[in-house]
Enzyme design. Structure first.
Site, PDB file in Angstrom:
ATOM      1  N   HIS A  67       0.819  -1.212   0.000  1.00 44.02           N
ATOM      2  CA  HIS A  67       0.000   0.000   0.000  1.00 44.02           C
ATOM      3  C   HIS A  67       0.857   1.269   0.000  1.00 44.02           C
ATOM      4  O   HIS A  67       0.373   2.329  -0.396  1.00 44.02           O
ATOM      5  CB  HIS A  67      -0.938   0.005   1.202  1.00 44.02           C
ATOM      6  N   ASP A  68       2.094   1.161   0.428  1.00 40.85           N
ATOM      7  CA  ASP A  68       2.998   2.313   0.358  1.00 40.85           C
ATOM      8  C   ASP A  68       3.602   2.433  -1.034  1.00 40.85           C
ATOM      9  O   ASP A  68       3.599   3.517  -1.623  1.00 40.85           O
ATOM     10  CB  ASP A  68       4.119   2.174   1.390  1.00 40.85           C
ATOM     11  N   GLY A  73       5.041   5.085  -5.162  1.00 39.64           N
ATOM     12  CA  GLY A  73       6.446   4.850  -4.862  1.00 39.64           C
ATOM     13  C   GLY A  73       6.730   4.514  -3.412  1.00 39.64           C
ATOM     14  O   GLY A  73       5.977   4.877  -2.507  1.00 39.64           O
ATOM     15  N   SER A  77       5.231   7.241   2.706  1.00 43.58           N
ATOM     16  CA  SER A  77       4.151   8.221   2.845  1.00 43.58           C
ATOM     17  C   SER A  77       2.942   7.608   3.549  1.00 43.58           C
ATOM     18  O   SER A  77       2.143   8.332   4.151  1.00 43.58           O
ATOM     19  CB  SER A  77       3.750   8.778   1.482  1.00 43.58           C
ATOM     20  N   GLU A  89      -2.495   9.602   3.615  1.00 40.90           N
ATOM     21  CA  GLU A  89      -2.795   8.356   2.921  1.00 40.90           C
ATOM     22  C   GLU A  89      -3.382   7.293   3.843  1.00 40.90           C
ATOM     23  O   GLU A  89      -4.298   6.560   3.460  1.00 40.90           O
ATOM     24  CB  GLU A  89      -1.527   7.806   2.261  1.00 40.90           C
ATOM     25  N   ASN A  95      -7.215   2.379   3.003  1.00 34.56           N
ATOM     26  CA  ASN A  95      -6.164   2.057   3.968  1.00 34.56           C
ATOM     27  C   ASN A  95      -6.660   1.937   5.403  1.00 34.56           C
ATOM     28  O   ASN A  95      -5.883   1.584   6.303  1.00 34.56           O
ATOM     29  CB  ASN A  95      -5.054   3.116   3.911  1.00 34.56           C
ATOM     30  N   HIS A 195      -1.186 -13.142  -0.999  1.00 31.68           N
ATOM     31  CA  HIS A 195      -2.370 -13.635  -0.293  1.00 31.68           C
ATOM     32  C   HIS A 195      -2.140 -15.030   0.292  1.00 31.68           C
ATOM     33  O   HIS A 195      -3.065 -15.595   0.880  1.00 31.68           O
ATOM     34  CB  HIS A 195      -3.564 -13.668  -1.239  1.00 31.68           C
ATOM     35  N   ASP A 250       3.697 -20.098   0.950  1.00 26.59           N
ATOM     36  CA  ASP A 250       3.945 -21.175   0.001  1.00 26.59           C
ATOM     37  C   ASP A 250       3.069 -20.963  -1.220  1.00 26.59           C
ATOM     38  O   ASP A 250       2.506 -19.884  -1.409  1.00 26.59           O
ATOM     39  CB  ASP A 250       3.691 -22.548   0.650  1.00 26.59           C
TER      40      ASP A 250
END
Length: 322
Positions: A67-68, A73, A77, A89, A95, A195, A250
């Site tokens: 998410h950053d 970039g 932030s 943010e 978020n 995930h 995995d």
């Protein structure tokens, strides 16, 4: 002749100054070898202790990293707190569900590093190094982390509009979002392997479970409905992204998807789209290949949009600009 020599020297120094001011330092794996030689040890020890205390830390930091980095970039932030004059943010709707363990792990590492090496290590470098180290602790691949990032002075929730993929996003939109940042379809599928660990809140998928042709295994759909039956009263209810090996990194995530055991709409989308399905099948049968491609994609993402040199700053606190 003297005037010509003086003029030549003037242009030489002008050119030198111009090049010096525009050249950006390169990131290196040994950036802190002299300025903070125990950097890696301090980060590793701090986040390992946190992981032992709370086993969801690895997934939380991995999500924080994405998410950053992905929107604009790797500049930390995401860590800046909002003020009365600015919504940062971390308070953007997408978020608000970020687990607090991710923020806490980075803050703990920053506190320890400030004691050992004051005003030296950027918060953005901490996120990248901590993400790699935590992935290794839960069985994931090791990859070199390049260091030397500086932290952004700007964090605005308004700048995130439609930049992060949503669990409900159509796969075509997600592909476009990745391609616009220079990532291939295969790299997108590899990064989706994040995930393999962590969990998702019921609100992110429960509405899909009862629909026809959504790809859920019928017995799995019944179990999800039962697990989330009380989510309107308890919005914190969640389910592991990988029901088989939830705390181990995995390739089981990819093995689950063809069986209808994917949790999110985006997971099912990976198998229904002919552009992404071959890579799901590849990673389901070859964990080594998944680890290799995931490591390369993570390293590439960690270098996206970084600030170096005179750009940005080394924050004294990760949650506020200096």
């Amino acid at each position: 002749m003297a005037e010509l020599k003086s003029l030549s020297l003037f242009f030489f120094f002008f050119l030198f100054t111009l090049l010096a001011s525009t050249a950006e330092p390169r990131l290196t794996t040994d950036f802190y070898s002299k300025s903070c030689p125990r950097f890696h040890d301090i980060v590793r020890d701090t986040i390992s202790t946190k992981q032992i205390t709370n086993p969801t830390t690895a997934a939380a930091v991995l999500r924080l990293f994405f998410h950053d980095c992905f929107p604009n970039g790797c500049d930390a932030s995401i860590l800046i707190s909002s003020t009365a004059f600015n919504s940062a943010e971390r308070d953007s709707p997408i978020n608000l569900s970020l687990p607090g363990d991710g923020f806490d792990a980075v803050v703990r590492a920053k506190t320890a590093l400030e004691l050992a090496c004051p005003n030296t290590v950027s918060c953005s470098d901490i996120i990248s190094a901590a993400t790699r180290d935590l992935l290794v602790t839960v069985g994931g691949p090791h990859y070199p982390v390049f260091l030397g990032r500086r932290d952004s002075r700007i964090s605005k929730a308004s700048l995130l509009a439609d930049l992060l993929p949503l669990p409900s996003s159509p796969i075509s939109k997600t592909i476009r979002q990745f391609e616009s940042r220079g990532f291939s379809v295969q790299e997108m599928v590899a990064l989706s392997g994040a995930h393999s660990i962590g969990f998702s809140h019921c609100k992110e998928f429960v509405g899909l479970v009862g629909r026809n042709s959504t790809g859920y295994n019928p017995r799995f759909a019944v179990a999800l409905t039962k697990a989330c039956s009380n989510y309107p009263k308890d919005p914190t209810l969640s389910v592991f992204n990988d029901i088989n090996t939830p705390n181990k990194f995995d390739n089981m995530y990819y093995q689950n998807i063809p069986k209808g055991l994917g949790l999110l709409e985006s997971d099912h989308g990976l198998y229904s789209d002919p552009r992404t399905r071959p890579f799901v099948d590849l990673y389901a049968r070859d964990q080594d290949r998944f680890f290799k491609d995931f490591a390369n994609a993570m390293q590439k993402l960690s270098l996206y949009g970084v600030q170096t040199g005179r750009r940005g700053e080394i924050r004294r606190r990760c949650d506020e600009v200096n």
